[in-house]
Motif scaffolding. Structure first.
Motif, mmCIF file in Angstrom:
data_model
loop_
_atom_site.group_PDB
_atom_site.id
_atom_site.type_symbol
_atom_site.label_atom_id
_atom_site.label_comp_id
_atom_site.label_asym_id
_atom_site.label_seq_id
_atom_site.Cartn_x
_atom_site.Cartn_y
_atom_site.Cartn_z
ATOM 1 N N LYS A 86 11.906 16.040 2.300
ATOM 2 C CA LYS A 86 12.661 17.161 2.842
ATOM 3 C C LYS A 86 14.127 16.812 2.666
ATOM 4 O O LYS A 86 14.561 15.738 3.087
ATOM 5 N N ALA A 87 14.877 17.707 2.005
ATOM 6 C CA ALA A 87 16.305 17.457 1.789
ATOM 7 C C ALA A 87 17.013 17.345 3.137
ATOM 8 O O ALA A 87 16.711 18.072 4.081
ATOM 9 N N ASP A 96 19.796 18.084 5.598
ATOM 10 C CA ASP A 96 20.820 19.117 5.781
ATOM 11 C C ASP A 96 22.193 18.453 5.785
ATOM 12 O O ASP A 96 22.420 17.496 6.515
ATOM 13 N N HIS A 110 22.044 16.349 -1.725
ATOM 14 C CA HIS A 110 21.074 17.251 -2.357
ATOM 15 C C HIS A 110 21.271 18.679 -1.836
ATOM 16 O O HIS A 110 21.138 19.644 -2.588
ATOM 17 N N ASP A 111 21.617 18.819 -0.591
ATOM 18 C CA ASP A 111 21.857 20.122 0.021
ATOM 19 C C ASP A 111 23.206 20.692 -0.430
ATOM 20 O O ASP A 111 23.282 21.803 -0.971
ATOM 21 N N ASN A 113 22.135 22.590 -3.737
ATOM 22 C CA ASN A 113 21.400 23.632 -3.014
ATOM 23 C C ASN A 113 19.906 23.321 -2.878
ATOM 24 O O ASN A 113 19.059 24.202 -3.017
ATOM 25 N N LYS A 114 19.581 22.056 -2.670
ATOM 26 C CA LYS A 114 18.194 21.586 -2.478
ATOM 27 C C LYS A 114 17.294 21.889 -3.677
ATOM 28 O O LYS A 114 16.086 22.010 -3.532
ATOM 29 N N ARG A 154 17.120 11.413 -0.622
ATOM 30 C CA ARG A 154 17.017 11.308 0.836
ATOM 31 C C ARG A 154 17.369 9.899 1.297
ATOM 32 O O ARG A 154 18.064 9.707 2.297
ATOM 33 N N GLU A 163 21.026 8.862 1.843
ATOM 34 C CA GLU A 163 21.704 9.375 3.032
ATOM 35 C C GLU A 163 21.712 8.341 4.164
ATOM 36 O O GLU A 163 22.467 8.464 5.114
#
Length: 136
Positions: free
Chosen positions: A51-52, A54, A58-59, A63-64, A116, A119
């Protein structure tokens, strides 16, 4: 001529090569010593569904998009003006793993879990020297 050989008593993080009549071992410990990368336990991120994050690169930058290729990542790194220098560092780290450690071609899709993982810099540092790229 060198070829991979099997040696009794080896562990999963060792690669043994037969070079002429000499056995040579390349291990995770040697890799960590030579590269000066940190070695530690791997994050459980590999077992979780992607899951990207937020607000993560990547977000914000892609834009994921789940169809992101190394070429697109590389082009973005060269052309984007990053509002946050940490985002530039994160993208550089992903490129380092994809292109240097894993030797991926530009046409290869970016490993989403890596977007992910970057991050969380502490988990990322454990990954780089911790064995994630030894998994085959």
């Amino acid at each position: 001529m060198a070829k991979e050989i099997r040696v009794d008593g080896t562990n999963e993080y060792e690669l043994w090569l037969g070079i002429d009549r000499t056995k040579a071992r390349f291990s995770k410990q040697v890799f960590c010593l030579v590269t000066c990368l940190k070695c530690g336990c791997l994050s459980n991120i590999f077992n979780e569904e992607y899951k990207a994050v937020d607000g993560g690169i990547h977000d914000i930058q892609f834009n994921k998009n789940s169809d992101l290729h190394v070429k697109s990542l590389h082009e973005a790194f060269l052309t984007l003006e990053f509002k946050d220098k940490k985002d530039a560092l994160k993208m550089a780290l992903v490129l380092f793993v994809e292109q240097i450690l894993m030797g991926q071609d530009y046409r290869h899709k970016v490993s989403l879990w890596l977007l992910r993982l970057v991050e969380n810099i502490k988990a990322f540092n454990q990954f780089v020297g911790g064995g994630g790229h030894f998994i085959t």
